[in-house]
Structure formats: structure tokens, C-alpha cells
Design a protein around this motif. Sequence first.
Motif, short mmCIF file in Angstrom:
data_model
loop_
_atom_site.label_atom_id
_atom_site.label_comp_id
_atom_site.label_asym_id
_atom_site.label_seq_id
_atom_site.Cartn_x
_atom_site.Cartn_y
_atom_site.Cartn_z
N VAL A 1 -9.47 -1.61 2.79
CA VAL A 1 -8.28 -2.53 3.18
C VAL A 1 -8.62 -3.24 4.72
CG1 VAL A 1 -5.77 -3.61 3.81
CG2 VAL A 1 -6.50 -1.85 1.64
N LYS A 2 -8.42 -4.17 4.65
CA LYS A 2 -9.11 -4.80 6.46
C LYS A 2 -8.18 -5.74 6.88
CE LYS A 2 -13.77 -6.14 5.86
NZ LYS A 2 -14.51 -7.13 6.34
N THR A 3 -6.14 -5.04 7.78
CA THR A 3 -5.46 -5.38 8.04
C THR A 3 -5.40 -6.96 9.07
OG1 THR A 3 -4.90 -3.47 9.68
CG2 THR A 3 -3.91 -3.41 6.84
N LEU A 4 -4.51 -7.20 9.62
CA LEU A 4 -4.40 -7.93 10.21
C LEU A 4 -3.96 -7.66 11.50
CD1 LEU A 4 -3.70 -11.22 8.22
CD2 LEU A 4 -5.93 -10.37 8.89
N ASP A 5 -2.98 -6.69 12.05
CA ASP A 5 -2.07 -6.73 13.36
C ASP A 5 -1.70 -5.66 13.40
OD1 ASP A 5 -0.85 -6.25 11.18
OD2 ASP A 5 1.01 -7.46 11.90
N GLY A 6 -3.20 -4.49 12.89
CA GLY A 6 -3.04 -2.82 13.34
C GLY A 6 -2.26 -2.20 12.34
N TRP A 7 -2.22 -2.27 11.38
CA TRP A 7 -1.30 -1.00 10.59
C TRP A 7 0.53 -1.94 10.37
CZ3 TRP A 7 -3.29 -0.07 6.14
CH2 TRP A 7 -4.67 0.70 6.08
N THR A 8 0.52 -2.90 11.09
CA THR A 8 1.88 -2.79 10.64
C THR A 8 2.95 -3.23 9.85
OG1 THR A 8 1.57 -4.59 13.38
CG2 THR A 8 3.90 -4.52 12.11
N LEU B 1 0.84 -0.86 0.22
CA LEU B 1 -0.16 0.26 -0.03
C LEU B 1 0.74 1.62 -0.06
CD1 LEU B 1 -2.37 -1.01 2.51
CD2 LEU B 1 -3.48 -1.73 0.29
N ILE B 2 -0.14 2.65 -0.40
CA ILE B 2 1.15 3.95 -0.78
C ILE B 2 0.42 4.64 0.55
CG2 ILE B 2 2.04 5.58 -2.18
CD1 ILE B 2 1.46 3.29 -4.02
N LYS C 1 4.80 6.77 0.66
CA LYS C 1 5.24 6.41 1.11
C LYS C 1 5.32 4.33 0.78
CE LYS C 1 8.12 4.12 5.31
NZ LYS C 1 8.50 4.03 7.35
N LYS C 2 6.11 3.43 0.67
CA LYS C 2 5.71 2.37 0.16
C LYS C 2 5.03 1.06 1.35
CE LYS C 2 5.00 2.65 -4.94
NZ LYS C 2 6.00 1.91 -6.22
N ALA C 3 4.65 0.40 1.44
CA ALA C 3 5.20 -0.20 2.30
C ALA C 3 4.37 -1.97 2.25
CB ALA C 3 4.73 -0.28 4.46
N TRP C 4 4.33 -2.99 3.10
CA TRP C 4 3.60 -4.23 2.66
C TRP C 4 3.13 -4.64 3.76
CZ3 TRP C 4 3.08 -7.37 -1.54
CH2 TRP C 4 4.10 -7.12 -2.63
#
Length: 404
Positions: free
Chosen positions: A74-81, A53-54, A60-63
Motif C-alpha cells: 500500500v502506497k500512502t500519499l502523506d506519511g500514514w496520516t 486498513l487494519i 484498529k481500522k482507519a482511512w
Amino acid sequence: MERYAAGKTTRRKVAHPLSLNMESKLRLDSLEALGWFDDEDVLDSDNYGACILIDSNTKKKAWFAVKSATPKTVKTLDGWTEFSTFKEAMAQAKKIFDKEVLTGRKNKPKEKKERTKPPVRPCFDRPYIRQGPDYRQGGLISVETFAETFKFRGVEFGNWVTQSERQGFIDATYDAFMDLTRIFGLPPTFASLGGTLGIAFGSRGKGDSVAAHFELDQWLIHLTKTKGVGALAHEFGHALDAYLAKRNKTNSKFLSEEFIYSIKDHRTFLREEARYIRNIKDQTMIPDFMFLMQNIVYKKYNGSLSKISEYSNNAARLDAATKKLYWAEPTELFARAFETWMSDRLIEEGQINEFLVYGTDQTPSSWNAKVSMYPESVEREQIVMAMENWVESLVKPWKILKKD
């Protein structure tokens, strides 16, 4: 490709025809890492995975380890880590997936999947029962006497039918046809439909599930060596159905097909035009046969408002389970109704002949089925009564001709 090219040319934003949406791309990229190829508990609909995501502010890009991803949510699994690589994010997604989903699936008792088997006629593991007149006076019937009595075109035995089995078949079939012709009130030659039929025992098997069959092209009734007990009335019903069509020169090969028809979803309907059949040999029986067909197909006949009978509905359900048209075929509906009538007529006279007919009052489970393939309750009474009236109107002119 032309549309995509046109979009590029006109500066319109058009998705490439081979592009995937975010959800599909997430599964495509992540399912292998979840273990989809090797683990049957991982489903192709599982959407846990890693997504890049950007940040709209910092660019900034991150996985991230995510559960689902669409352009809007977008539903993340661990609080946007944040993770620096796909591998790291995917490892976290798999860890959570295994804990939240996979463990539960593996611990859940699996239902035993059994191959759906079609209903089959109960196989006798005991001597069949018969109570009725002693036509043979306790003796044995020779093949020659059997053929001469009923005027069959031929009597055939399979190579694997032993001599004692042949004698058993001949004696049992002799008694069965004597019972059948007596119920009709016609001479024994009616069993062969006046010399039209041949009969075979254990010589023309069509697989383990088939107890008997009628071969129209050969005008032959065949009983298998191991499962033919109880099927004779059914097959004679087929033969009579075909004989009446031939005798009256109908457009169909079976008389029942001239009056009712089945469609793709296995439902059966009445051919209204059949009531106007004229100029056939057995004209007097047409109204009663039409009434019989109405009772087979409909619970209560009322033109376009008629309600389909449970007998017909159950046949459609049985066919839907196997995805083949068989139980709801007009010929099969008629033959099962015929053997039901024969069974009830024997009982009415205090008699039993399990070689002639068996199974019409057995539970569906004994046939490996969930619903009955025979008429039940009030419908059974109505169909049996309609069959009785039709048989009477059919054979009455024949009896008069015999006297003349």
C-alpha cells in the motif's frame, strides 16, 4: 457460480466470481470523487483514492489517502496520516492528485486530434496539361463521332453536367484514349475493349472522395464531374484486368486476382500455381504476366525467401491506417502499376496527358498520405519494364490477327 458454491461446500477458499481485487476496488470507489465523470483529464487508470486498513497489532481500522493498494503493498500519499472517514481521506487524496498529476496534464499542450482521412486523388484547381499529337486538328468532337471512333456501347452524362462541360469531357477523353491506344499500338476500338465498355461522365458518383470507378457488372467506366481528371488510365487498367479474366475464362473476376491474393493483415502474396495456367486464349502472355505480378509483390523473388516489395508494403500500411482492404487488393495494385507504366511511357515519348493519368510521381502528402501508393525508385523501373514486356506479349498476337 457453481465453482463458488463448490468451494463453499468443500471449505476451500475460492474468490467470489464477482469480487474485485484491491486495485480495481480502489479505482471503483475513488474515480468519481477524483472527477472522472466530468473531467476528461482524469483517466480511468488513475489509482489515487481512499482505502481503509487494519492495524495487525491493535486491530484498529482507519482511512488513508493512498496512491495504490494491493494485498502486499500500500502506497500512502502523506506519511500514514489517519482519517476517520472515507470523505476526509478522499479529500486529501484528491488534493494531492490535483497537485501532482492533474495540474501537469492540464498545462501540457494538447495534441490536436484530427480524424484520419484516407488518401485521395489530388483535385485539379487548374486546367489539365496535355502535350501530344493533335488528333482533333483543333476542332471539337461530337458525342456521335466519339462513340463511333471507339465503339463504346454507350456514352452517358449526369443531369448536372452542363453542355460546355460535356464537350470538355468528350474532347479530353477522345485525346486520352487516342494516346492510350497509340501507346498500345492498337486501333482506337481497343479503348472500349472491342465494344465491351460503356463510359459515363458525372452520372454515377460514389461520394466526394471517389474520382472515378469501374463498374464490373455494367462494364462501365465512370468519371466524376469534379475529380475525374487523371483517373482514366487507372480505371481502364481495371477494365482491362477484368476483360482478360472474362476473355480467358479464369476462376477470378480479374486476372490479377488469379495470380496474387491479399490476407487479413493486408499483405499480398503470389499464387504459385498460377504459372501453370493452360489452355487459355492469351496463353503466350502468361509468363510475362507472372513476372509482372512477382515484381509488384516482391522486391526480389526467391520462392519462400522472397522479400515483400515496398510498393506492396506501403499498400498494406495504407490499409492498416483505415482498417479496410483497398490499396493492397490485387486489382488496385495492378491498376496503379498500369497507370504508372502509362505515365512513364508518355514521358518517354516527350508527352503529357494529365487527363489520362496524373499523380503517379506526386509526393505522398499531395495524396494526404504518409507513404506512396505508387512504385518508387528501382521498384518503379522494374515494374514499368515488366509491364512493358507483358503488354508487348499481350498485344503481339492481337496485331497479327488484325493483319490476317
